[in-house]
Scaffold this motif. Structure first.
Motif, PDB file in Angstrom:
ATOM      1  N   UNK A   1     113.590   4.606  17.556  1.00 56.04           N
ATOM      2  CA  UNK A   1     114.331   4.295  16.331  1.00 56.04           C
ATOM      3  C   UNK A   1     113.910   2.960  15.705  1.00 56.04           C
TER       4      UNK A   1
ATOM      5  N   UNK B   1     108.775  -0.128   2.460  1.00 52.87           N
ATOM      6  CA  UNK B   1     109.642  -0.463   1.317  1.00 52.87           C
ATOM      7  C   UNK B   1     109.227  -1.799   0.716  1.00 52.87           C
TER       8      UNK B   1
ATOM      9  N   UNK C   1     107.658  -2.817  -3.009  1.00 50.32           N
ATOM     10  CA  UNK C   1     108.195  -3.904  -3.830  1.00 50.32           C
ATOM     11  C   UNK C   1     107.077  -4.873  -4.232  1.00 50.32           C
TER      12      UNK C   1
ATOM     13  N   UNK D   1     110.346   7.937   2.937  1.00 52.58           N
ATOM     14  CA  UNK D   1     111.806   7.894   3.071  1.00 52.58           C
ATOM     15  C   UNK D   1     112.307   9.227   3.636  1.00 52.58           C
ATOM     16  N   UNK D   2     111.710  10.323   3.143  1.00 53.46           N
ATOM     17  CA  UNK D   2     112.145  11.623   3.642  1.00 53.46           C
ATOM     18  C   UNK D   2     111.627  11.887   5.061  1.00 53.46           C
TER      19      UNK D   2
ATOM     20  N   UNK E   1     114.049  10.001   7.213  1.00 53.25           N
ATOM     21  CA  UNK E   1     115.345  10.673   7.312  1.00 53.25           C
ATOM     22  C   UNK E   1     115.248  11.989   8.089  1.00 53.25           C
TER      23      UNK E   1
ATOM     24  N   UNK F   1     115.397  10.109  11.797  1.00 55.35           N
ATOM     25  CA  UNK F   1     116.852   9.992  11.963  1.00 55.35           C
ATOM     26  C   UNK F   1     117.467  11.306  12.453  1.00 55.35           C
TER      27      UNK F   1
ATOM     28  N   UNK G   1     120.393  13.307  15.670  1.00 54.33           N
ATOM     29  CA  UNK G   1     121.728  13.851  15.394  1.00 54.33           C
ATOM     30  C   UNK G   1     121.784  15.364  15.531  1.00 54.33           C
TER      31      UNK G   1
ATOM     32  N   UNK H   1     114.480  -3.158  -4.911  1.00 52.71           N
ATOM     33  CA  UNK H   1     114.155  -3.492  -3.524  1.00 52.71           C
ATOM     34  C   UNK H   1     115.422  -3.707  -2.700  1.00 52.71           C
TER      35      UNK H   1
ATOM     36  N   UNK I   1     117.150  -0.409  -2.149  1.00 58.39           N
ATOM     37  CA  UNK I   1     116.443   0.442  -1.187  1.00 58.39           C
ATOM     38  C   UNK I   1     116.635  -0.068   0.237  1.00 58.39           C
ATOM     39  N   UNK I   2     116.718  -1.385   0.406  1.00 54.31           N
ATOM     40  CA  UNK I   2     116.981  -1.930   1.750  1.00 54.31           C
ATOM     41  C   UNK I   2     118.364  -1.489   2.227  1.00 54.31           C
TER      42      UNK I   2
ATOM     43  N   UNK J   1     118.527   2.026   3.289  1.00 57.57           N
ATOM     44  CA  UNK J   1     117.812   2.309   4.542  1.00 57.57           C
ATOM     45  C   UNK J   1     118.656   1.881   5.737  1.00 57.57           C
ATOM     46  N   UNK J   2     119.233   0.676   5.606  1.00 60.85           N
ATOM     47  CA  UNK J   2     119.973   0.098   6.732  1.00 60.85           C
ATOM     48  C   UNK J   2     121.237   0.917   7.048  1.00 60.85           C
TER      49      UNK J   2
ATOM     50  N   UNK K   1     122.109   4.292   6.621  1.00 60.32           N
ATOM     51  CA  UNK K   1     121.940   5.497   7.442  1.00 60.32           C
ATOM     52  C   UNK K   1     121.407   5.183   8.840  1.00 60.32           C
ATOM     53  N   UNK K   2     120.532   4.169   8.933  1.00 62.17           N
ATOM     54  CA  UNK K   2     120.002   3.806  10.255  1.00 62.17           C
ATOM     55  C   UNK K   2     121.135   3.341  11.166  1.00 62.17           C
TER      56      UNK K   2
ATOM     57  N   UNK L   1     123.329   6.293  12.300  1.00 61.31           N
ATOM     58  CA  UNK L   1     122.709   7.148  13.318  1.00 61.31           C
ATOM     59  C   UNK L   1     122.582   6.403  14.645  1.00 61.31           C
ATOM     60  N   UNK L   2     122.101   5.161  14.589  1.00 63.53           N
ATOM     61  CA  UNK L   2     121.835   4.418  15.823  1.00 63.53           C
ATOM     62  C   UNK L   2     123.122   4.144  16.605  1.00 63.53           C
TER      63      UNK L   2
ATOM     64  N   UNK M   1     127.324  13.513   9.299  1.00 70.30           N
ATOM     65  CA  UNK M   1     126.218  12.544   9.357  1.00 70.30           C
ATOM     66  C   UNK M   1     124.978  13.117   8.689  1.00 70.30           C
TER      67      UNK M   1
ATOM     68  N   UNK N   1     123.195  11.166   5.643  1.00 67.10           N
ATOM     69  CA  UNK N   1     121.857  10.554   5.625  1.00 67.10           C
ATOM     70  C   UNK N   1     120.958  11.231   4.590  1.00 67.10           C
ATOM     71  N   UNK N   2     121.169  12.537   4.374  1.00 63.03           N
ATOM     72  CA  UNK N   2     120.391  13.200   3.310  1.00 63.03           C
ATOM     73  C   UNK N   2     120.783  12.646   1.939  1.00 63.03           C
TER      74      UNK N   2
ATOM     75  N   UNK O   1     119.056   9.411   1.509  1.00 61.48           N
ATOM     76  CA  UNK O   1     117.635   9.621   1.212  1.00 61.48           C
ATOM     77  C   UNK O   1     117.450   9.948  -0.270  1.00 61.48           C
ATOM     78  N   UNK O   2     118.348  10.765  -0.803  1.00 60.82           N
ATOM     79  CA  UNK O   2     118.255  11.123  -2.223  1.00 60.82           C
ATOM     80  C   UNK O   2     118.533   9.913  -3.119  1.00 60.82           C
TER      81      UNK O   2
ATOM     82  N   UNK P   1     118.027   6.836  -2.268  1.00 70.68           N
ATOM     83  CA  UNK P   1     116.843   6.008  -2.087  1.00 70.68           C
ATOM     84  C   UNK P   1     115.713   6.475  -3.007  1.00 70.68           C
TER      85      UNK P   1
END
Lengths: 198, 232
Positions: A59, A70, A74, A185-186, A189, A193, A197, B24, B27-28, B31-32, B34-35, B38-39, B48, B52-53, B56-57, B59
């Motif tokens: 992970x 990312x 940028x 990104x996909x 995910x 990710x 799950x 930016x 997007x950060x 990302x953080x 959903x991570x 899950x984590x 979940x 997360x999907x 992603x969309x 994002x």
């Protein structure tokens, strides 16, 4: 200079056509990734007694890859701002950072692949790993070609300075780079990710 | 260099630095979150997955709006049209693949061989014996009568073809139990061990298994009979 003046007159229309052509390429490339994603979605559970994604993936490593890509997206954007302002130094700095980040991303990916193969989990182990390597590997190949393209374009910027053609090339390159970011990104995910799950 | 400055349009057409910074940061964040979810196993199951999907969309939307600047082109915006149609194809390919393959997986994955036999018999109408197809018996075939009376079975031998029938008729006041095979070596016929025929009733079996088969009266092992089933 006369040649430049001549091109200048047709520039907006020409620029639009090039942009649209490149956009069509990106969308068809996206369709290829779509098919690979569909294959992965269908086959991800078919581990044939081998390891699953949960067993293999790290992970933090996937998060690091995502953050790096990312950030590079940028910095490519900042490089483009510089290109539009005609600021050569800004272009070289930001695209230089983008290049370094891209290289870091690719190194992590190759390290991950090497680990898997080293442990005996190859493309031939299971349908899951076949679809994984093909999907993530195809993205990695795109990154590699993007880095080559970037290196060549930056070499031209250093040698010839910023001109209309190079700015246009940088623009397409940054489009390509943002596009790869979206695909990643996909991957992040759906592959990394979701492995934890499902 | 002044040439480049002159030719390119740094004004409204393309985003400047603030747009990239906003993109930016967003997007950060996308990302953080959903991570983290899950984590740390914050939520589970379908929730979940959808979350997360969704991120992603989001994002993707951030990248498209703030980095690719899609939608800022002048009208008619062919790029946007092309993107939307591509997105439609993507949805069809991904959703349909998952949907079709899920159903195929569901229908093609046997849990046990008994499940397969059951499914074939019930859903497909294909009679099964020990997992082997016997061929569905349809239409009119000859029906042979076997009379059970006291210790006699008449006739004691029948030559029949596949899909013919035998009716066991009990003429006694007590029930008869017809077992397949011999007393020492019981067998099955058509998946049955034994036919219970109550007083003055009949029971009909369909001859869906080839070969010569013996049967006997459970109450009297010496009362036996047999039938030979040959292909049509």
């Amino acid at each position: 200079m006369e040649v430049a003046e001549h091109e200048e007159r047709h520039e907006p229309e020409y620029k639009d056509r090039v942009m649209f052509g490149f956009w069509v390429y990106l969308m068809t490339d996206l369709l290829m990734f779509t098919v690979l994603f569909a294959v992965y979605a269908v086959l991800h559970a078919n581990t044939a007694g081998g390891p699953s994604g949960r067993d293999l993936f790290s992970q933090p490593m996937a998060l690091a890859e995502t953050l790096i890509l990312l950030t590079s997206s940028f910095t490519a954007g900042l490089g483009m701002v510089g290109a539009r302002l005609g600021n050569k130094k800004q272009v070289l700095t930001w695209f230089g950072i983008t290049f370094a980040l891209g290289l870091a991303f690719l190194s992590i990916e190759l390290y991950e692949f090497r680990e898997f193969i080293h442990e005996g989990h190859t493309l031939a182990t299971s349908a899951f790993l076949s679809s994984f390597f093909v999907l993530v590997g195809t993205h990695g190949l795109h990154i590699t070609s993007g880095l080559l393209w970037m290196a060549i374009t930056l070499a031209f910027v250093v040698k010839r300075g910023l001109n209309v053609h190079l700015v246009r090339k940088l623009n397409l390159l940054s489009l390509f780079w943002h596009f790869l970011d979206i695909v990643w990104i996909f991957i992040f995910t759906v592959v990394y990710l979701m492995a934890f799950i499902l | 260099m002044s040439n480049a400055k002159h030719n390119t349009t740094p004004k409204a057409e393309h985003g400047a630095t603030p747009s990239y910074v906003t993109g930016f940061i967003l997007s950060l964040i996308f990302t953080i979150i959903p991570y983290y979810l899950v984590a740390n196993h914050v939520i589970a199951g379908m929730a979940i997955l959808v979350t997360i999907l969704g991120f992603a969309l989001l994002q993707m939307a951030v990248q498209i709006i703030f980095f690719l600047h899609l939608g800022r082109q002048k009208s008619p915006n062919w790029q946007l049209f092309f993107f939307i149609s591509t997105f439609g194809i993507i949805l069809v390919v991904v959703v349909a693949s998952i949907w079709i393959m899920h159903h195929l997986h569901h229908n093609m994955t046997p849990v046990t061989t008994a499940d397969v036999a059951k499914r074939l018999v019930e859903n497909e109408g294909i009679p099964q014996i020990d997992g082997k197809k016997t061929g569905a018996c349809e239409g009119v075939h000859t029906t042979y009568k076997v009379t059970l009376k006291g210790n006699t079975i008449t006739p004691s031998h029948i030559d029949a073809h596949l899909c013919d029938r035998i009716s066991f008729i009990n003429e006694d006041k007590d029930a008869h139990y017809i077992m397949f095979g011999s007393f020492e070596q019981p067998r099955q016929y058509g998946g049955e061990d034994m036919l219970t025929i109550t007083n003055r009733r009949a029971k009909t079996i369909v001859l869906n298994e080839l070969g010569t088969h013996h049967f006997h009266d459970h109450m009297n092992a010496r009362t036996t009979g047999d039938f030979a089933v040959t292909p049509n």
